[in-house]
Design a protein around this motif. Structure first.
Motif, PDB file in Angstrom:
ATOM      1  N   UNK A 119     -55.179  21.717 -19.839  1.00  0.00           N
ATOM      2  CA  UNK A 119     -55.561  22.582 -19.062  1.00  0.00           C
ATOM      3  C   UNK A 119     -56.842  23.378 -19.526  1.00  0.00           C
ATOM      4  N   UNK A 120     -56.994  23.457 -20.865  1.00  0.00           N
ATOM      5  CA  UNK A 120     -58.129  23.849 -21.561  1.00  0.00           C
ATOM      6  C   UNK A 120     -59.346  22.950 -21.033  1.00  0.00           C
ATOM      7  N   UNK A 121     -60.470  23.369 -21.026  1.00  0.00           N
ATOM      8  CA  UNK A 121     -61.757  22.297 -21.004  1.00  0.00           C
ATOM      9  C   UNK A 121     -61.617  21.164 -21.643  1.00  0.00           C
ATOM     10  N   UNK A 122     -61.821  20.035 -21.293  1.00  0.00           N
ATOM     11  CA  UNK A 122     -61.700  18.764 -21.882  1.00  0.00           C
ATOM     12  C   UNK A 122     -62.431  18.610 -23.350  1.00  0.00           C
ATOM     13  N   UNK A 123     -61.568  18.319 -24.305  1.00  0.00           N
ATOM     14  CA  UNK A 123     -62.036  18.064 -25.846  1.00  0.00           C
ATOM     15  C   UNK A 123     -62.096  19.484 -26.597  1.00  0.00           C
ATOM     16  N   UNK A 124     -61.715  20.624 -25.980  1.00  0.00           N
ATOM     17  CA  UNK A 124     -61.880  21.803 -26.578  1.00  0.00           C
ATOM     18  C   UNK A 124     -60.487  22.128 -27.449  1.00  0.00           C
ATOM     19  N   UNK A 125     -59.638  21.469 -27.163  1.00  0.00           N
ATOM     20  CA  UNK A 125     -58.141  21.960 -28.029  1.00  0.00           C
ATOM     21  C   UNK A 125     -57.682  20.746 -28.797  1.00  0.00           C
ATOM     22  N   UNK A 126     -56.752  19.620 -27.996  1.00  0.00           N
ATOM     23  CA  UNK A 126     -56.344  18.624 -28.673  1.00  0.00           C
ATOM     24  C   UNK A 126     -57.005  17.787 -29.780  1.00  0.00           C
ATOM     25  N   UNK A 127     -58.321  17.367 -29.025  1.00  0.00           N
ATOM     26  CA  UNK A 127     -59.150  16.594 -29.902  1.00  0.00           C
ATOM     27  C   UNK A 127     -59.366  17.283 -31.203  1.00  0.00           C
ATOM     28  N   UNK A 128     -59.956  18.645 -31.247  1.00  0.00           N
ATOM     29  CA  UNK A 128     -60.137  19.096 -32.315  1.00  0.00           C
ATOM     30  C   UNK A 128     -58.991  19.662 -33.375  1.00  0.00           C
ATOM     31  N   UNK A 129     -57.767  19.515 -32.614  1.00  0.00           N
ATOM     32  CA  UNK A 129     -56.675  19.698 -33.674  1.00  0.00           C
ATOM     33  C   UNK A 129     -56.298  18.417 -34.288  1.00  0.00           C
ATOM     34  N   UNK A 130     -56.433  17.465 -33.599  1.00  0.00           N
ATOM     35  CA  UNK A 130     -56.323  15.969 -34.129  1.00  0.00           C
ATOM     36  C   UNK A 130     -57.344  15.864 -35.186  1.00  0.00           C
TER      37      UNK A 130
END
Length: 198
Positions: free
Chosen positions: A66-77
């Motif tokens: 639900x966060x804007x696309x690419x602002x959470x999961x990808x940076x964590x990865x």
């Protein structure tokens, strides 16, 4: 060399009244990661987001929840990849504090949460193992056993038939040198077996 972590580590970050509760832990696969995420959702019903990233071979994932696309999961990865980790799950539970952080602020918050948690992690190198199988005439059984022991290999199976058949595991990078040493010590009387011959 890829590494994993030994135990879960946690870090809490507060930015403009939003709380980011990060956890990084060992995880083998996506099914296990999804169980952890489901558990976090039930433990934190008031949280705005439960974002996560998994680095586990072909089962890797990056979820923004639900966060804007690419602002959470990808940076964590990206943090996990940058530290050359494998078999690791990063989760961040976010409680919204009423102040929007913007895309850049979110990327920094999720990146920092995971990076700060990893500062506390005890990392260990992942040593890939291989299984070797060989047969030797009976007079060479003691020699093969001594070589296996000296190499720190793990003896998995020994079978006595027309010859003595051994199965053992050792680190992949040591397999070539070990085979060569055993061939020399056995004067060419060691036969290496494929899986279908064992």
């Amino acid at each position: 060399m890829p590494q994993t972590i030994l135990a879960p580590v946690h870090h809490e970050l507060i930015i403009k009244k939003s709380r980011f509760l990060a956890c990084v832990q060992p995880m083998a696969d996506r099914a296990g990661a999804q169980k952890v995420v489901a558990q976090l959702r039930s433990e934190h019903p008031g949280a705005a987001h439960v974002c996560w990233a998994l680095l586990a071979g072909g089962q890797s994932a990056a979820v923004d929840d639900g966060e804007p696309s690419g602002t959470a999961g990808r940076p964590m990865l990206d943090v996990l990849r940058h530290q050359d980790l494998e078999g690791v799950l990063a989760t961040v539970v976010r409680y919204f504090g009423g102040v929007k952080l913007g895309a850049g602020g979110l990327v920094r918050a999720y990146t920092d949460s995971v990076a700060q948690a990893l500062l506390q992690a005890e990392k260990v190198a992942i040593v890939r193992k291989t299984i070797l199988r060989c047969s030797a005439p009976y007079p060479l059984e003691g020699l093969v056993r001594r070589e296996i022991d000296a190499a720190g290999a793990v003896l998995l199976d020994v079978a006595h038939g027309d010859a003595v058949t051994f199965a053992f595991s050792l680190p992949e990078q040591a397999a070539g040198a070990f085979s060569a040493r055993l061939n020399e010590a056995g004067h060419g009387r060691i036969a290496w077996l494929r899986d279908d011959e064992a």
